[in-house]
Write a protein that holds these residues in place. Sequence first.
Motif, short mmCIF file in Angstrom:
data_model
loop_
_atom_site.label_atom_id
_atom_site.label_comp_id
_atom_site.label_asym_id
_atom_site.label_seq_id
_atom_site.Cartn_x
_atom_site.Cartn_y
_atom_site.Cartn_z
N CYS B 99 1.45 -1.03 0.19
CA CYS B 99 0.24 -0.02 0.32
C CYS B 99 0.93 1.60 0.12
O CYS B 99 0.38 2.35 -0.74
CB CYS B 99 -1.04 0.35 0.84
SG CYS B 99 -2.44 -1.54 1.06
N ILE B 103 2.20 5.68 -2.38
CA ILE B 103 2.03 7.59 -1.03
C ILE B 103 2.49 8.13 -1.45
O ILE B 103 3.28 8.14 -1.58
CB ILE B 103 1.03 6.69 -0.14
CG1 ILE B 103 -0.11 5.82 0.37
CG2 ILE B 103 1.34 7.90 0.90
CD1 ILE B 103 -0.15 5.42 1.95
N LEU B 118 -5.42 4.79 -5.10
CA LEU B 118 -6.10 5.12 -4.00
C LEU B 118 -7.66 3.53 -4.73
O LEU B 118 -7.69 2.95 -3.65
CB LEU B 118 -7.78 5.58 -4.67
CG LEU B 118 -8.36 5.97 -3.49
CD1 LEU B 118 -7.80 6.20 -2.34
CD2 LEU B 118 -9.45 7.27 -3.70
N LEU B 122 -7.07 0.42 -1.68
CA LEU B 122 -8.36 -0.16 -1.44
C LEU B 122 -8.33 -2.00 -1.64
O LEU B 122 -8.86 -2.96 -0.76
CB LEU B 122 -9.72 0.05 -2.08
CG LEU B 122 -9.57 1.93 -1.71
CD1 LEU B 122 -10.95 2.72 -2.21
CD2 LEU B 122 -10.26 1.80 -0.12
N VAL B 166 -15.10 6.89 -0.25
CA VAL B 166 -14.45 7.65 -1.50
C VAL B 166 -14.67 8.25 -2.69
O VAL B 166 -14.57 8.88 -3.09
CB VAL B 166 -12.92 5.95 -1.14
CG1 VAL B 166 -12.23 6.59 -1.98
CG2 VAL B 166 -12.79 5.97 0.34
N VAL B 170 -14.03 10.63 -5.15
CA VAL B 170 -13.54 10.11 -6.37
C VAL B 170 -14.26 10.94 -7.26
O VAL B 170 -13.94 12.45 -8.54
CB VAL B 170 -13.81 9.53 -6.79
CG1 VAL B 170 -13.61 8.19 -8.22
CG2 VAL B 170 -12.54 8.77 -5.79
N PHE B 176 -8.50 8.72 -9.33
CA PHE B 176 -7.92 7.84 -8.56
C PHE B 176 -6.61 7.89 -8.30
O PHE B 176 -5.97 7.49 -7.07
CB PHE B 176 -8.25 6.78 -9.43
CG PHE B 176 -9.71 6.11 -8.75
CD1 PHE B 176 -10.19 5.80 -8.11
CD2 PHE B 176 -9.92 5.41 -10.21
CE1 PHE B 176 -11.95 5.17 -8.18
CE2 PHE B 176 -11.56 5.25 -10.30
CZ PHE B 176 -12.21 5.16 -9.04
N ASN B 177 -5.55 9.12 -8.68
CA ASN B 177 -4.66 9.40 -8.57
C ASN B 177 -4.41 10.09 -7.51
O ASN B 177 -4.69 11.11 -7.25
CB ASN B 177 -4.17 10.40 -9.80
CG ASN B 177 -2.57 10.17 -9.91
OD1 ASN B 177 -2.12 10.19 -8.60
ND2 ASN B 177 -1.83 9.76 -10.83
N LEU B 178 -3.50 9.67 -6.08
CA LEU B 178 -3.35 10.39 -4.97
C LEU B 178 -2.63 11.42 -5.42
O LEU B 178 -2.61 12.60 -3.94
CB LEU B 178 -2.46 8.81 -3.98
CG LEU B 178 -3.68 7.95 -3.43
CD1 LEU B 178 -3.05 7.02 -2.60
CD2 LEU B 178 -4.93 8.52 -2.97
N ILE B 181 -5.13 14.01 -6.32
CA ILE B 181 -6.38 14.75 -5.36
C ILE B 181 -5.41 15.53 -4.69
O ILE B 181 -5.66 16.52 -4.24
CB ILE B 181 -6.71 13.29 -4.37
CG1 ILE B 181 -7.57 12.26 -5.82
CG2 ILE B 181 -7.59 14.07 -3.52
CD1 ILE B 181 -7.34 11.22 -4.89
N ILE B 256 -3.77 8.13 3.69
CA ILE B 256 -5.34 8.21 3.02
C ILE B 256 -6.19 9.38 3.61
O ILE B 256 -6.60 10.08 2.91
CB ILE B 256 -6.31 6.66 3.20
CG1 ILE B 256 -5.32 6.27 2.26
CG2 ILE B 256 -7.61 7.18 1.82
CD1 ILE B 256 -5.10 6.52 1.04
N LEU B 260 -7.02 12.97 0.98
CA LEU B 260 -8.13 12.78 0.82
C LEU B 260 -8.76 13.70 1.65
O LEU B 260 -9.64 14.96 0.33
CB LEU B 260 -9.18 11.16 1.06
CG LEU B 260 -9.03 10.08 0.21
CD1 LEU B 260 -9.82 8.95 0.38
CD2 LEU B 260 -8.95 10.54 -1.23
#
Lengths: 174, 327
Positions: B99, B103, B118, B122, B166, B170, B176-178, B181, B256, B260
């Motif tokens: 994970c 990040i 993202l 998940l 989430v 979105v 979905f690209n961290l 975001i 996250i 977010l």
Amino acid sequence: MENLEYERLAWAVLFGHIAIIVVGGFMTVLSQSLGRALVGLIMTLFGVAGLFFLMAAPFIALMQILIYVGAVSVLIFFAIMLTNAWPGGDESGKSPGRKYIYAGLAGLVPAVMLATAVIRTAPPSFLVPEETEISVLGRFFLEDFILPFELISLLLTISMAGAVILAFEMRRKK
Amino acid sequence: MIEAIPTPFIVIFVGLLAVMAFVGLNAVVLVYLERKIAGFIHRRPGPYEVGPPCFPHGILQPVADGLKLVGKQIFTPKGADSFLYWLAPMISIAPAIVCFIVIPFGPHLQVINTNVGLILILAFTGINVLALCLAGWASQNKYGLIGAARDISQGVAYEIPLLLVVLSIVFMTGTFNLFDIADGQGAWPWQWYIVYQPLAFILFFICALAETNRNPFDLPEAESELTAGFHTEYSGMAFACFFLAEYAYMVVAACIMAILFLGGFQGPGAPGIWWFLAKIYVLLLIMIWIRWTFPRVRFDQLLNICWKWLIPLAVLNLLITLAVIAL
């Protein structure tokens, strides 16, 4: 020269994934304990996810892991726990030989059908896979192919209804 | 020889090593903080003040913990499925490390920048439920089995509002690209998504506590009723793997939330890893604070909170988000 290296690597990765899928599959059908069989199934699902990655479809690969490993396998596990199926249980004995033949046939028939379909109508493909954008994928599913896409979800409804019917019949027998 | 290895592989290898070090160090810091805060809140000095005067505030306690765990004997209980029994701790810790590679810790500090970051997180955090079930089932222990059953009902239930929440973020950002975001939010707190989605943040926080099996939702390992739940039979490093995984998932959840809702690495002055670390540590401290403040909920209460409150609220939040976007 560099391309050749990458191609070799790609072949190695491809056969690695196929090996994972095959080993997982055999573990699923041959293992005596349901828990181990489920782990074999999960291994196969991971292998398939890896193949999607190799085809530059990370979104579908991750959906495979999210849905099949994260949700479906967990529910199967819940069912296994409720059945109290220990390795030494009633069902763990040897099955008669003809069952193996039927099982082999049941596996072979769809494999041959799918293989012929794929080989005969091979879609034109890129030499190097290209990543499709998620938005394009979404349009594809919800505009052009909405009917088949929604029909797939019927499968879940059918299996759920089947499970309920089975449970009711068992209760009636008692 | 080194030239023969393609650069992406070197990047991933170095990145994985760095991430593993990060996970390990975080666990040490969090174990220390957990003990310290527990001692402070419950007024019970002990590990909180232990040690010689040259090492004040019990800072050697995590080292002692680690040495004890490494030195402990590990064994397979009688009747357990040994293959699955030893596989479970590994399945628990491995996805947690994966994970971290997506990040964005800072504007230039990220192992892989992918469009599906993202979803990757998940997908891989979902595997932990499976590992805990395998552990409970394979150890052939009643408490383990009950813990595993609880873990499934809890994990499956709380994943629904989590995903819905989430999804509303979105829909707002369209990606979905961290990294994107985090990058899309401004430097100042009123430009962060928590201002637009306060309800989503609260829902996400509650679900994250439940998904990481933290108090008040730590029913799969409820010590007072189930001995230790799914990890009753585990000792030594096998237990440490679950422990490490729990802390790693806590950090993932905090990351996250920071990305977010709290602007990720953005902050007044210069954006960077310091803002990101500050944000995740504030969130982690709140999690620890909650653990030592609230009593554990009952299992029916746990499921009622989710199905009667969190899921309807998450759906409502999603609908409002959609309505606002459509307007």
